[in-house]
Design a protein around this motif. Structure first.
Motif, PDB file in Angstrom:
ATOM      1  N   LEU A 123       0.832  -1.204   0.000  1.00 24.98           N
ATOM      2  CA  LEU A 123       0.000   0.000   0.000  1.00 24.98           C
ATOM      3  C   LEU A 123       0.864   1.250   0.000  1.00 24.98           C
ATOM      4  O   LEU A 123       0.666   2.158  -0.816  1.00 24.98           O
ATOM      5  N   LEU A 124       1.837   1.304   0.912  1.00 27.38           N
ATOM      6  CA  LEU A 124       2.688   2.482   1.017  1.00 27.38           C
ATOM      7  C   LEU A 124       3.518   2.678  -0.245  1.00 27.38           C
ATOM      8  O   LEU A 124       3.689   3.812  -0.716  1.00 27.38           O
ATOM      9  N   LEU A 125       4.014   1.578  -0.807  1.00 27.68           N
ATOM     10  CA  LEU A 125       4.771   1.664  -2.058  1.00 27.68           C
ATOM     11  C   LEU A 125       3.881   2.202  -3.174  1.00 27.68           C
ATOM     12  O   LEU A 125       4.303   3.030  -3.984  1.00 27.68           O
ATOM     13  N   GLY A 126       2.648   1.734  -3.213  1.00 24.61           N
ATOM     14  CA  GLY A 126       1.700   2.209  -4.213  1.00 24.61           C
ATOM     15  C   GLY A 126       1.423   3.699  -4.069  1.00 24.61           C
ATOM     16  O   GLY A 126       1.334   4.427  -5.067  1.00 24.61           O
ATOM     17  N   CYS A 127       1.303   4.179  -2.823  1.00 27.71           N
ATOM     18  CA  CYS A 127       1.065   5.602  -2.580  1.00 27.71           C
ATOM     19  C   CYS A 127       2.231   6.446  -3.072  1.00 27.71           C
ATOM     20  O   CYS A 127       2.036   7.536  -3.626  1.00 27.71           O
ATOM     21  N   VAL A 128       3.452   5.943  -2.875  1.00 25.56           N
ATOM     22  CA  VAL A 128       4.637   6.664  -3.327  1.00 25.56           C
ATOM     23  C   VAL A 128       4.653   6.760  -4.854  1.00 25.56           C
ATOM     24  O   VAL A 128       4.879   7.838  -5.421  1.00 25.56           O
ATOM     25  N   PHE A 129       4.403   5.635  -5.528  1.00 19.85           N
ATOM     26  CA  PHE A 129       4.384   5.649  -6.987  1.00 19.85           C
ATOM     27  C   PHE A 129       3.258   6.530  -7.525  1.00 19.85           C
ATOM     28  O   PHE A 129       3.441   7.234  -8.527  1.00 19.85           O
ATOM     29  N   LEU A 130       2.105   6.490  -6.865  1.00 23.22           N
ATOM     30  CA  LEU A 130       0.985   7.315  -7.311  1.00 23.22           C
ATOM     31  C   LEU A 130       1.302   8.796  -7.132  1.00 23.22           C
ATOM     32  O   LEU A 130       1.045   9.610  -8.032  1.00 23.22           O
ATOM     33  N   GLY A 131       1.879   9.150  -5.994  1.00 20.95           N
ATOM     34  CA  GLY A 131       2.258  10.542  -5.760  1.00 20.95           C
ATOM     35  C   GLY A 131       3.298  11.021  -6.748  1.00 20.95           C
ATOM     36  O   GLY A 131       3.219  12.136  -7.263  1.00 20.95           O
ATOM     37  N   LEU A 132       4.283  10.164  -7.036  1.00 22.61           N
ATOM     38  CA  LEU A 132       5.313  10.504  -8.020  1.00 22.61           C
ATOM     39  C   LEU A 132       4.697  10.652  -9.408  1.00 22.61           C
ATOM     40  O   LEU A 132       5.028  11.591 -10.148  1.00 22.61           O
ATOM     41  N   GLY A 133       3.806   9.737  -9.752  1.00 24.65           N
ATOM     42  CA  GLY A 133       3.160   9.801 -11.057  1.00 24.65           C
ATOM     43  C   GLY A 133       2.377  11.085 -11.246  1.00 24.65           C
ATOM     44  O   GLY A 133       2.459  11.732 -12.302  1.00 24.65           O
ATOM     45  N   ILE A 134       1.641  11.479 -10.226  1.00 22.52           N
ATOM     46  CA  ILE A 134       0.864  12.719 -10.295  1.00 22.52           C
ATOM     47  C   ILE A 134       1.792  13.917 -10.483  1.00 22.52           C
ATOM     48  O   ILE A 134       1.518  14.821 -11.274  1.00 22.52           O
ATOM     49  N   ALA A 135       2.914  13.912  -9.756  1.00 26.87           N
ATOM     50  CA  ALA A 135       3.874  15.012  -9.883  1.00 26.87           C
ATOM     51  C   ALA A 135       4.434  15.092 -11.301  1.00 26.87           C
ATOM     52  O   ALA A 135       4.542  16.188 -11.871  1.00 26.87           O
ATOM     53  N   LEU A 136       4.767  13.947 -11.880  1.00 28.08           N
ATOM     54  CA  LEU A 136       5.321  13.929 -13.230  1.00 28.08           C
ATOM     55  C   LEU A 136       4.279  14.334 -14.278  1.00 28.08           C
ATOM     56  O   LEU A 136       4.631  14.772 -15.374  1.00 28.08           O
ATOM     57  N   GLU A 137       3.014  14.181 -13.950  1.00 29.88           N
ATOM     58  CA  GLU A 137       1.954  14.642 -14.844  1.00 29.88           C
ATOM     59  C   GLU A 137       1.790  16.160 -14.762  1.00 29.88           C
ATOM     60  O   GLU A 137       1.546  16.835 -15.770  1.00 29.88           O
ATOM     61  N   VAL A 138       1.932  16.693 -13.561  1.00 32.51           N
ATOM     62  CA  VAL A 138       1.677  18.121 -13.323  1.00 32.51           C
ATOM     63  C   VAL A 138       2.836  19.003 -13.779  1.00 32.51           C
ATOM     64  O   VAL A 138       2.641  20.050 -14.399  1.00 32.51           O
ATOM     65  N   PRO A 140       5.236  19.016 -16.188  1.00 29.33           N
ATOM     66  CA  PRO A 140       5.448  19.463 -17.573  1.00 29.33           C
ATOM     67  C   PRO A 140       4.469  20.520 -18.046  1.00 29.33           C
ATOM     68  O   PRO A 140       4.737  21.230 -19.007  1.00 29.33           O
ATOM     69  N   ASN A 141       3.296  20.592 -17.406  1.00 27.55           N
ATOM     70  CA  ASN A 141       2.294  21.604 -17.747  1.00 27.55           C
ATOM     71  C   ASN A 141       1.851  21.516 -19.210  1.00 27.55           C
ATOM     72  O   ASN A 141       1.750  22.528 -19.906  1.00 27.55           O
ATOM     73  N   VAL A 142       1.631  20.289 -19.694  1.00 29.69           N
ATOM     74  CA  VAL A 142       1.106  20.121 -21.049  1.00 29.69           C
ATOM     75  C   VAL A 142      -0.280  19.491 -21.010  1.00 29.69           C
ATOM     76  O   VAL A 142      -1.248  20.059 -21.495  1.00 29.69           O
ATOM     77  N   LEU A 143      -0.349  18.321 -20.451  1.00 33.97           N
ATOM     78  CA  LEU A 143      -1.614  17.619 -20.267  1.00 33.97           C
ATOM     79  C   LEU A 143      -1.705  17.170 -18.822  1.00 33.97           C
ATOM     80  O   LEU A 143      -0.769  17.326 -18.041  1.00 33.97           O
ATOM     81  N   ILE A 144      -2.819  16.566 -18.494  1.00 34.04           N
ATOM     82  CA  ILE A 144      -2.993  15.986 -17.168  1.00 34.04           C
ATOM     83  C   ILE A 144      -4.179  15.040 -17.263  1.00 34.04           C
ATOM     84  O   ILE A 144      -5.064  15.231 -18.105  1.00 34.04           O
ATOM     85  N   LEU A 145      -4.189  14.019 -16.474  1.00 33.86           N
ATOM     86  CA  LEU A 145      -5.332  13.108 -16.480  1.00 33.86           C
ATOM     87  C   LEU A 145      -6.559  13.831 -15.936  1.00 33.86           C
ATOM     88  O   LEU A 145      -6.436  14.750 -15.122  1.00 33.86           O
ATOM     89  N   PRO A 146      -7.750  13.445 -16.388  1.00 35.79           N
ATOM     90  CA  PRO A 146      -8.962  14.154 -15.979  1.00 35.79           C
ATOM     91  C   PRO A 146      -9.137  14.310 -14.472  1.00 35.79           C
ATOM     92  O   PRO A 146      -9.591  15.353 -14.010  1.00 35.79           O
ATOM     93  N   GLY A 147      -8.753  13.284 -13.687  1.00 32.65           N
ATOM     94  CA  GLY A 147      -8.887  13.386 -12.235  1.00 32.65           C
ATOM     95  C   GLY A 147      -8.054  14.518 -11.671  1.00 32.65           C
ATOM     96  O   GLY A 147      -8.561  15.409 -10.979  1.00 32.65           O
ATOM     97  N   GLU A 148      -6.757  14.506 -11.990  1.00 31.19           N
ATOM     98  CA  GLU A 148      -5.878  15.576 -11.525  1.00 31.19           C
ATOM     99  C   GLU A 148      -6.187  16.889 -12.248  1.00 31.19           C
ATOM    100  O   GLU A 148      -5.970  17.971 -11.712  1.00 31.19           O
ATOM    101  N   GLY A 149      -6.688  16.778 -13.484  1.00 28.01           N
ATOM    102  CA  GLY A 149      -7.070  17.976 -14.223  1.00 28.01           C
ATOM    103  C   GLY A 149      -8.184  18.719 -13.517  1.00 28.01           C
ATOM    104  O   GLY A 149      -8.171  19.956 -13.420  1.00 28.01           O
ATOM    105  N   LEU A 150      -9.158  17.977 -13.012  1.00 33.21           N
ATOM    106  CA  LEU A 150     -10.268  18.594 -12.291  1.00 33.21           C
ATOM    107  C   LEU A 150      -9.765  19.219 -10.990  1.00 33.21           C
ATOM    108  O   LEU A 150     -10.211  20.310 -10.601  1.00 33.21           O
ATOM    109  N   VAL A 151      -8.822  18.535 -10.325  1.00 31.96           N
ATOM    110  CA  VAL A 151      -8.231  19.095  -9.106  1.00 31.96           C
ATOM    111  C   VAL A 151      -7.519  20.406  -9.423  1.00 31.96           C
ATOM    112  O   VAL A 151      -7.656  21.391  -8.702  1.00 31.96           O
ATOM    113  N   ARG A 152      -6.758  20.424 -10.530  1.00 36.21           N
ATOM    114  CA  ARG A 152      -6.032  21.634 -10.918  1.00 36.21           C
ATOM    115  C   ARG A 152      -6.998  22.766 -11.249  1.00 36.21           C
ATOM    116  O   ARG A 152      -6.740  23.931 -10.904  1.00 36.21           O
ATOM    117  N   VAL A 153      -8.100  22.447 -11.910  1.00 36.90           N
ATOM    118  CA  VAL A 153      -9.097  23.476 -12.234  1.00 36.90           C
ATOM    119  C   VAL A 153      -9.686  24.064 -10.960  1.00 36.90           C
ATOM    120  O   VAL A 153      -9.803  25.285 -10.813  1.00 36.90           O
TER     121      VAL A 153
END
Length: 232
Positions: A123-138, A140-153
């Motif tokens: 679980l903890l390893l998954g949280c780390v990878f998920l947090g890292l993945g979200i950071a790598l999405e945010v 570059p400031n080009v695209l973002i997945l809809p979930g994080e996109g809605l959070v950013r909006v």
């Protein structure tokens, strides 16, 4: 010659940005798959999709795509005319994300957690990878997945910190998953301690990685302004 150099700079810049975004999608999918594989629930962002797998005979990836499509529509509504057409690419990105989730779950099906302690560690390893993945999405400031996109909006419209909005958003998804589960099945399914833990810590983990990765990269990914100055 200067025009060709300018074009090369811009193409190289965008290649780096989209490459980082795709890496973020893959890491996020891995994080969610690890959290789900731990067997103590699932990640908050996929909790509603996970509950739906108990109701209908489809994969987590399939329902993840459906839920992301709804989040995308909400973004369009909230932004109105300010919505950028380039963000239509969120939909194919969400499709890649959904396919990766099913792919990672298939690969991880052979990994045994080895008791409750092993489940918590996964679980903890998954949280780390998920947090890292979200950071790598945010970053570059080009695209973002809809979930994080809605959070950013929402963060942009309210002025609240991204990590704080992410935590609140995740909790709201968990709440909706609980409601659907109880209304349809008469009991809470797929929502356990790890769902709550992930909801409370992934936002902070993603914020941590956004700061640290951005600082570590330095000038590796120049801003749009810098790219524009190089071509002026």
């Amino acid at each position: 010659k200067n025009l060709l150099r300018c074009k090369h700079v811009k193409n190289s810049d965008m290649f780096k940005r989209y490459g980082m975004f795709i890496a973020g999608v893959i890491f996020s999918a891995l994080g969610i798959s690890l959290i789900t594989k731990a067997g103590l629930g699932t990640s908050p962002i996929t909790s509603l999709a996970f509950v739906l797998t108990f109701i209908f005979p489809h994969t987590l990836g399939t329902f993840t795509m459906m839920v992301n499509s709804v989040m995308f529509i909400i973004q369009v509504i909230l932004l109105g005319k300010a919505f950028q057409k380039i963000q239509l690419l969120q939909l194919p990105a969400a499709l890649l994300f959904s396919v990766c989730i099913d792919g990672w779950l298939s690969i991880l099906s052979y990994w045994q957690t080895g008791g409750y302690v092993g489940q918590v560690l996964m679980l903890l390893l998954g949280c780390v990878f998920l947090g890292l993945g979200i950071a790598l999405e945010v970053i570059p400031n080009v695209l973002i997945l809809p979930g994080e996109g809605l959070v950013r909006v929402i963060a942009g419209l309210t002025g609240w910190r991204f990590g704080r909005v992410k935590t609140g958003f995740d909790m709201s998804i968990v709440a909706s998953a609980v409601v659907v589960s109880v209304l349809v099945k008469g009991q809470v399914l797929g929502i356990r301690e790890e769902t709550v833990i992930a909801a409370l810590i992934v936002g902070s983990i993603s914020h941590f990685f956004i700061e640290k990765v951005s600082a570590a990269l330095g000038g590796w990914i120049p801003s749009y302004t810098e790219a524009g100055d190089a071509c002026s």
